[in-house]
Design a protein around this motif. Sequence first.
Motif, short mmCIF file in Angstrom:
data_model
loop_
_atom_site.label_atom_id
_atom_site.label_comp_id
_atom_site.label_asym_id
_atom_site.label_seq_id
_atom_site.Cartn_x
_atom_site.Cartn_y
_atom_site.Cartn_z
N LYS A 14 0.83 -1.20 0.00
CA LYS A 14 0.00 0.00 0.00
C LYS A 14 0.87 1.26 0.00
CE LYS A 14 -2.15 -1.76 3.55
NZ LYS A 14 -3.03 -1.96 4.72
N LYS A 15 1.98 1.23 0.77
CA LYS A 15 2.88 2.37 0.82
C LYS A 15 3.59 2.55 -0.53
CE LYS A 15 3.75 2.15 5.80
NZ LYS A 15 4.76 1.93 6.86
N GLY A 25 -4.97 8.00 -1.54
CA GLY A 25 -6.41 7.76 -1.43
C GLY A 25 -6.82 6.33 -1.21
N LEU A 26 -5.94 5.36 -1.51
CA LEU A 26 -6.29 3.94 -1.37
C LEU A 26 -5.61 3.28 -0.18
CD1 LEU A 26 -6.02 2.88 -5.13
CD2 LEU A 26 -8.11 3.40 -3.84
N VAL A 27 -4.83 4.03 0.57
CA VAL A 27 -4.06 3.45 1.67
C VAL A 27 -4.94 2.76 2.70
CG1 VAL A 27 -2.57 4.01 3.63
CG2 VAL A 27 -2.07 4.98 1.41
N GLY A 28 -6.12 3.26 2.96
CA GLY A 28 -7.00 2.67 3.97
C GLY A 28 -7.73 1.42 3.51
N HIS A 72 -6.07 -5.35 -0.58
CA HIS A 72 -5.93 -3.90 -0.74
C HIS A 72 -6.25 -3.49 -2.17
CE1 HIS A 72 -2.05 -5.57 -2.01
NE2 HIS A 72 -1.91 -4.50 -2.78
N PHE A 73 -6.40 -2.18 -2.34
CA PHE A 73 -6.60 -1.60 -3.67
C PHE A 73 -5.28 -0.97 -4.13
CE2 PHE A 73 -11.04 -1.39 -2.11
CZ PHE A 73 -11.68 -2.00 -3.19
N ALA A 74 -5.10 -0.90 -5.44
CA ALA A 74 -3.94 -0.24 -6.02
C ALA A 74 -4.39 0.57 -7.23
CB ALA A 74 -2.88 -1.27 -6.44
N HIS A 75 -3.68 1.64 -7.50
CA HIS A 75 -4.00 2.48 -8.65
C HIS A 75 -3.68 1.76 -9.96
CE1 HIS A 75 -3.76 5.52 -5.45
NE2 HIS A 75 -4.55 6.25 -6.21
N LYS A 76 -4.53 1.93 -10.93
CA LYS A 76 -4.32 1.35 -12.25
C LYS A 76 -4.23 2.49 -13.26
CE LYS A 76 -6.61 -1.53 -15.74
NZ LYS A 76 -7.83 -2.30 -16.06
#
Length: 337
Positions: A14-15, A25-28, A72-76
């Motif tokens: 996540k980091k 925005g997706l860290v949580g 977790h989520f990650a940016h695409k």
Amino acid sequence: MTTDNEEEKSSRPKKTDAYESRCFGLVGGVALLADLKTLVNAGYVRKSDGPFYCRACLSEAIVRKCSDKEDHFAHKALVTPTGQNKDTAFHHGVRDELFGILKERFPLGNWKTEVKIVDESLGTFIPDIAGYFGERNKAFPAVAVEVQLSPYSPSYIRKKTTFYAKKNIHVLWVVPLTRPLEKAVFRPRRYELYLHSMYLGYVFYYEPDKNGLLTPVHYGPAMRYIEPKTFFDENAEEQHVGNFYLKYKTLKEPKTGDEVFLADAVAKISGAWENPNNKRLNLPERKIMVTPQKRWWEKDENKQWLKENDWVAYARKYLPQYEPDDDYMGEEAEDEQ
């Protein structure tokens, strides 16, 4: 029981994503559904529930289900095809191609590759290519060409550019591509964004075997259209939203200028500029080689977007973490030069 080591391991992806995407925005572990209103947790959704979007920058997100890490989520997002950091053969191939072109165009320019430039007080730097756009005398600018493949930090690029300026050398930063840059919305890397600011609104890209033709690319704002919607709120009152654009924070729309022959770049001196949002992104006084073409994008690209006021109320109510502005894109810098 979860150990400290396990917690650190699970938070690492996540980091890493937050650093690479320039957005936390997706860290949580929370993202938005396609309606840009409904929040979902990565641990309770499947990939088929998507698409998902970051609540801060609005770019698309992907959910990652891991056996040894927390979901977790990650940016695409699409990034520029610049090759790998350690691809020495690719880097040297582009360097030698540009070197040959400059040596042929300016045979008296004393062109060299990987030559050390030393200063007792400033240190030592080694440009990829160095020489003169003409003869070796004060009537012609001394030029350092940097084939930028490694993801240098803004502070290192600033330090190197400052060094060249104090040595009366104009620097030409060139980002090499392994294939043509697509016209689709994409997310520039950190060093690309800093070079974009350094050159007052564009970056020079180069594809091998293009005979020295550089492509200047401006990063224009990328927008997402919000469809008109009608619904009833918690007080059973009818609400109407949408029919406007929200700006992505980290995604940009590439706007390509006219190709410029490497040897036709012109010398320019630009003053220092302080970024009001992030001092680490301050621009030094610099001597650079630029395109002779005039600006090919509108001066105030956000004018039309800012005219529409509905997005403000929408963002305050449904997207409290929405951040439309990127620290790297200091529009004031261009006006102050």
